[in-house]
Design a protein around this motif. Structure first.
Motif, PDB file in Angstrom:
ATOM      1  N   ARG A  31       0.859  -1.175   0.000  1.00  0.00           N
ATOM      2  CA  ARG A  31       0.000   0.000   0.000  1.00  0.00           C
ATOM      3  C   ARG A  31       0.897   1.228   0.000  1.00  0.00           C
ATOM      4  O   ARG A  31       1.898   1.278   0.715  1.00  0.00           O
ATOM      5  CB  ARG A  31      -0.897   0.014   1.234  1.00  0.00           C
ATOM      6  CG  ARG A  31      -1.885   1.157   1.241  1.00  0.00           C
ATOM      7  CD  ARG A  31      -2.715   1.163   2.549  1.00  0.00           C
ATOM      8  NE  ARG A  31      -3.588   2.310   2.582  1.00  0.00           N
ATOM      9  CZ  ARG A  31      -3.217   3.540   2.920  1.00  0.00           C
ATOM     10  NH1 ARG A  31      -1.974   3.794   3.270  1.00  0.00           N
ATOM     11  NH2 ARG A  31      -4.083   4.533   2.921  1.00  0.00           N
ATOM     12  N   SER A  34      -1.891   7.506   0.877  1.00  0.00           N
ATOM     13  CA  SER A  34      -3.105   7.970   0.201  1.00  0.00           C
ATOM     14  C   SER A  34      -2.793   9.248  -0.570  1.00  0.00           C
ATOM     15  O   SER A  34      -1.754   9.887  -0.374  1.00  0.00           O
ATOM     16  CB  SER A  34      -4.203   8.256   1.227  1.00  0.00           C
ATOM     17  OG  SER A  34      -3.881   9.423   1.971  1.00  0.00           O
ATOM     18  N   ASP A  54      -3.707   9.221 -10.785  1.00  0.00           N
ATOM     19  CA  ASP A  54      -4.473   8.805 -11.965  1.00  0.00           C
ATOM     20  C   ASP A  54      -3.542   8.397 -13.104  1.00  0.00           C
ATOM     21  O   ASP A  54      -3.772   7.392 -13.778  1.00  0.00           O
ATOM     22  CB  ASP A  54      -5.416   9.918 -12.439  1.00  0.00           C
ATOM     23  CG  ASP A  54      -6.641  10.089 -11.565  1.00  0.00           C
ATOM     24  OD1 ASP A  54      -6.904   9.209 -10.708  1.00  0.00           O
ATOM     25  OD2 ASP A  54      -7.342  11.112 -11.732  1.00  0.00           O
ATOM     26  N   ALA A  57      -1.955   5.084 -12.310  1.00  0.00           N
ATOM     27  CA  ALA A  57      -2.943   4.001 -12.451  1.00  0.00           C
ATOM     28  C   ALA A  57      -3.174   3.692 -13.931  1.00  0.00           C
ATOM     29  O   ALA A  57      -3.236   2.519 -14.319  1.00  0.00           O
ATOM     30  CB  ALA A  57      -4.249   4.388 -11.762  1.00  0.00           C
ATOM     31  N   TYR A  63      -2.570   0.407  -8.527  1.00  0.00           N
ATOM     32  CA  TYR A  63      -3.981   0.076  -8.702  1.00  0.00           C
ATOM     33  C   TYR A  63      -4.727   0.422  -7.427  1.00  0.00           C
ATOM     34  O   TYR A  63      -4.138   0.501  -6.348  1.00  0.00           O
ATOM     35  CB  TYR A  63      -4.176  -1.395  -9.085  1.00  0.00           C
ATOM     36  CG  TYR A  63      -3.719  -2.382  -8.034  1.00  0.00           C
ATOM     37  CD1 TYR A  63      -4.618  -2.912  -7.106  1.00  0.00           C
ATOM     38  CD2 TYR A  63      -2.397  -2.801  -7.970  1.00  0.00           C
ATOM     39  CE1 TYR A  63      -4.205  -3.819  -6.140  1.00  0.00           C
ATOM     40  CE2 TYR A  63      -1.971  -3.707  -7.016  1.00  0.00           C
ATOM     41  CZ  TYR A  63      -2.881  -4.215  -6.102  1.00  0.00           C
ATOM     42  OH  TYR A  63      -2.455  -5.111  -5.137  1.00  0.00           O
ATOM     43  N   ASN A  64      -6.022   0.649  -7.574  1.00  0.00           N
ATOM     44  CA  ASN A  64      -6.861   1.061  -6.457  1.00  0.00           C
ATOM     45  C   ASN A  64      -7.717  -0.096  -5.977  1.00  0.00           C
ATOM     46  O   ASN A  64      -8.353  -0.773  -6.790  1.00  0.00           O
ATOM     47  CB  ASN A  64      -7.748   2.229  -6.904  1.00  0.00           C
ATOM     48  CG  ASN A  64      -8.499   2.865  -5.759  1.00  0.00           C
ATOM     49  OD1 ASN A  64      -8.294   2.537  -4.606  1.00  0.00           O
ATOM     50  ND2 ASN A  64      -9.377   3.794  -6.090  1.00  0.00           N
ATOM     51  N   LYS A  65      -7.711  -0.317  -4.675  1.00  0.00           N
ATOM     52  CA  LYS A  65      -8.656  -1.239  -4.050  1.00  0.00           C
ATOM     53  C   LYS A  65      -9.666  -0.356  -3.340  1.00  0.00           C
ATOM     54  O   LYS A  65      -9.333   0.321  -2.368  1.00  0.00           O
ATOM     55  CB  LYS A  65      -7.953  -2.147  -3.029  1.00  0.00           C
ATOM     56  CG  LYS A  65      -7.137  -3.249  -3.613  1.00  0.00           C
ATOM     57  CD  LYS A  65      -6.651  -4.171  -2.492  1.00  0.00           C
ATOM     58  CE  LYS A  65      -5.757  -5.256  -2.998  1.00  0.00           C
ATOM     59  NZ  LYS A  65      -5.246  -6.100  -1.891  1.00  0.00           N
ATOM     60  N   ARG A  66     -10.862  -0.370  -3.850  1.00  0.00           N
ATOM     61  CA  ARG A  66     -11.899   0.514  -3.328  1.00  0.00           C
ATOM     62  C   ARG A  66     -11.986   0.417  -1.801  1.00  0.00           C
ATOM     63  O   ARG A  66     -12.116  -0.664  -1.246  1.00  0.00           O
ATOM     64  CB  ARG A  66     -13.233   0.172  -3.965  1.00  0.00           C
ATOM     65  CG  ARG A  66     -14.274   1.202  -3.680  1.00  0.00           C
ATOM     66  CD  ARG A  66     -15.566   0.898  -4.409  1.00  0.00           C
ATOM     67  NE  ARG A  66     -16.314   2.115  -4.480  1.00  0.00           N
ATOM     68  CZ  ARG A  66     -16.856   2.601  -5.557  1.00  0.00           C
ATOM     69  NH1 ARG A  66     -16.755   1.951  -6.676  1.00  0.00           N
ATOM     70  NH2 ARG A  66     -17.516   3.725  -5.529  1.00  0.00           N
ATOM     71  N   GLY A  69      -7.355   1.937  -0.653  1.00  0.00           N
ATOM     72  CA  GLY A  69      -6.290   2.807  -1.134  1.00  0.00           C
ATOM     73  C   GLY A  69      -5.600   2.267  -2.361  1.00  0.00           C
ATOM     74  O   GLY A  69      -6.089   1.356  -3.035  1.00  0.00           O
ATOM     75  N   TYR A  70      -4.456   2.835  -2.623  1.00  0.00           N
ATOM     76  CA  TYR A  70      -3.662   2.461  -3.797  1.00  0.00           C
ATOM     77  C   TYR A  70      -2.536   1.519  -3.409  1.00  0.00           C
ATOM     78  O   TYR A  70      -1.938   1.658  -2.335  1.00  0.00           O
ATOM     79  CB  TYR A  70      -3.073   3.703  -4.474  1.00  0.00           C
ATOM     80  CG  TYR A  70      -4.078   4.466  -5.288  1.00  0.00           C
ATOM     81  CD1 TYR A  70      -4.319   4.137  -6.613  1.00  0.00           C
ATOM     82  CD2 TYR A  70      -4.786   5.529  -4.739  1.00  0.00           C
ATOM     83  CE1 TYR A  70      -5.238   4.832  -7.378  1.00  0.00           C
ATOM     84  CE2 TYR A  70      -5.704   6.243  -5.498  1.00  0.00           C
ATOM     85  CZ  TYR A  70      -5.922   5.884  -6.809  1.00  0.00           C
ATOM     86  OH  TYR A  70      -6.834   6.578  -7.562  1.00  0.00           O
TER      87      TYR A  70
END
Length: 118
Positions: A31, A34, A54, A57, A63-66, A69-70
């Motif tokens: 991770r 943020s 962005d 990504a 990649y984002n895990k809703r 975080g990223y």
């Protein structure tokens, strides 16, 4: 972080995060801070950090895990190095060679300097 005028701030932020991934600060599936944390850390507007994240990504670096975080995409370090090597070979190296020719610097001169740094 001190920003230069030759690139957009969000691009410089993305480059810094890539540097941290390549350096091993963030490894595959780690991770990352943020958007807000990174914005505060670098003292920039949150919207600028959003643009950097962005871009990374879209490039498949993070990649984002809703809700979580990223995270660093598996193999991101290898992809960053490959892209940067390609950019170095196409942009930096030709200018370096041009300067070497102008200044009569040989490969042997460069090798001596390189060995002196080791």
């Amino acid at each position: 972080m001190i920003f230069s005028n030759d690139k957009a701030i969000y691009v410089q932020m993305a480059d810094r995060l890539c540097d941290e991934i390549v350096a091993g600060t963030y490894k595959d599936d780690d991770r990352i801070p943020s958007v807000r944390e990174y914005a505060v850390m670098l003292q920039v507007n949150t919207n600028t950090a959003v643009k950097a994240f962005d871009q990374l990504a879209r490039d498949g670096i993070i990649y984002n895990k809703r809700g979580l975080g990223y995270f660093v995409t598996a193999g991101a370090s290898k992809e960053i190095k490959k892209a940067r090597k390609r950019e170095f070979m196409k942009q930096t190296l030709p200018e370096l060679f041009r300067q070497m020719r102008l200044l009569d610097i040989t490969i042997e001169d460069v090798e001596k300097e390189w060995e002196g740094l080791s």
